[in-house]
Design an enzyme around this catalytic site. Sequence first.
Site, mmCIF file in Angstrom:
data_model
loop_
_atom_site.group_PDB
_atom_site.id
_atom_site.type_symbol
_atom_site.label_atom_id
_atom_site.label_comp_id
_atom_site.label_asym_id
_atom_site.label_seq_id
_atom_site.Cartn_x
_atom_site.Cartn_y
_atom_site.Cartn_z
ATOM 1 N N LYS A 1 -6.985 3.382 -3.582
ATOM 2 C CA LYS A 1 -7.442 3.373 -2.196
ATOM 3 C C LYS A 1 -7.658 4.809 -1.733
ATOM 4 O O LYS A 1 -6.889 5.697 -2.082
ATOM 5 C CB LYS A 1 -6.382 2.666 -1.333
ATOM 6 C CG LYS A 1 -6.618 2.663 0.161
ATOM 7 C CD LYS A 1 -5.479 1.923 0.857
ATOM 8 C CE LYS A 1 -5.528 2.065 2.374
ATOM 9 N NZ LYS A 1 -4.386 1.382 3.028
ATOM 10 N N ASP B 1 0.862 -1.184 0.000
ATOM 11 C CA ASP B 1 0.000 0.000 0.000
ATOM 12 C C ASP B 1 0.899 1.235 0.000
ATOM 13 O O ASP B 1 1.521 1.563 1.011
ATOM 14 C CB ASP B 1 -0.910 0.010 1.235
ATOM 15 C CG ASP B 1 -2.002 -1.046 1.168
ATOM 16 O OD1 ASP B 1 -1.776 -2.101 0.544
ATOM 17 O OD2 ASP B 1 -3.087 -0.825 1.748
ATOM 18 N N LYS C 1 -10.377 0.196 -2.710
ATOM 19 C CA LYS C 1 -10.276 -0.012 -1.257
ATOM 20 C C LYS C 1 -10.621 1.280 -0.523
ATOM 21 O O LYS C 1 -9.820 2.208 -0.480
ATOM 22 C CB LYS C 1 -8.865 -0.460 -0.881
ATOM 23 C CG LYS C 1 -8.674 -0.696 0.636
ATOM 24 C CD LYS C 1 -7.273 -1.185 0.942
ATOM 25 C CE LYS C 1 -7.014 -1.292 2.443
ATOM 26 N NZ LYS C 1 -5.648 -1.772 2.750
#
Length: 331
Positions: free
Chosen positions: A231, A168, A267
């Site tokens: 995300k 991430d 996400k």
Amino acid sequence: MTTGTVETDKTAQLPQVHEARNPGMALDMDWVRAARANRSAIERRAATLPGRRSVKKDYQAAWLARAVSCIDLTTLAGDDTAGRVARLCAKARHPVRADLLQALGLEGLTVGAVCVYHDMIDPAVRALDGSGIPVAAVSTGFPAGLSPFHLRVAEIEESVKAGAQEIDIVISRRLVLRGDWQGLYNEMRAFRAACGDAHVKAILATGELGTLQNVARASLVCMMAGADFIKTSTGKESVNATLPVSLVMVRAIREYHERTGYRVGYKPAGGISKAKDALTYLALIKEELGDRWLRPDLFRFGASSLLGDIERQLEHHVTGAYSASWRHAAG
């Protein structure tokens, strides 16, 4: 258009689809500049979601179980220890009490991944050995992304070497705020290359990007540069996942798929702690992207406390009574 191959995954009780990975493309500035966001229309559409879609009884239990399978169970605290991570990984393997899963016919349910800082990758990998649950590591100077560029790239490489299967990363918000789309593209391409076979989730930190139009354009640029997921947030900003931001991002994903044939995951992270909120996000994904995105390879919740509330709701479905939250500890 790309197609996926299907295998039977008896543990998850779902067909496991192997999707062709998004390879990215050349930066298309005409496409980026054409991206617009009508805030009033987006907010009106988002406001209809919580009250307009409702699932009850067995259907609600099934949707909540799906939400569990899409959770990135996360601990990103300064006082994390190997013991805490091991307990979290035990919860990831068995996210809902065995008696409840047996009553629901969902034995073998696990979360989507466990997300930790770099130093906690090794204990997480050891604790999850044999489970099939990937370890995700936050990287690139998380959460601000302000460390020197070569160190951010090196951090990715070290996390992959340590066993993280998902990375991430955080983008440089200043590139978005000054409209340096080529700079953002180059940064994201370098991060994607450093990840190798590990999948990369691009954290946009949408609460710091200023406008929904910036969110739309940053989403497209990161996908063009090869992001496997986009995300919303690090969870550390003052504003994290919201429905208007999510609507903008998933529509960018839909447009990218329509034009390229590649599916990119989504996400939402930060501030999603209630089972009813999870249902709302699942409804959004189903309506805007379709059922294929309702699987952990294309949708994740970034959450640490959501699982406990879902487990309470599942216990209520099975027994007719709510239990105390302390009966459903995260680890």
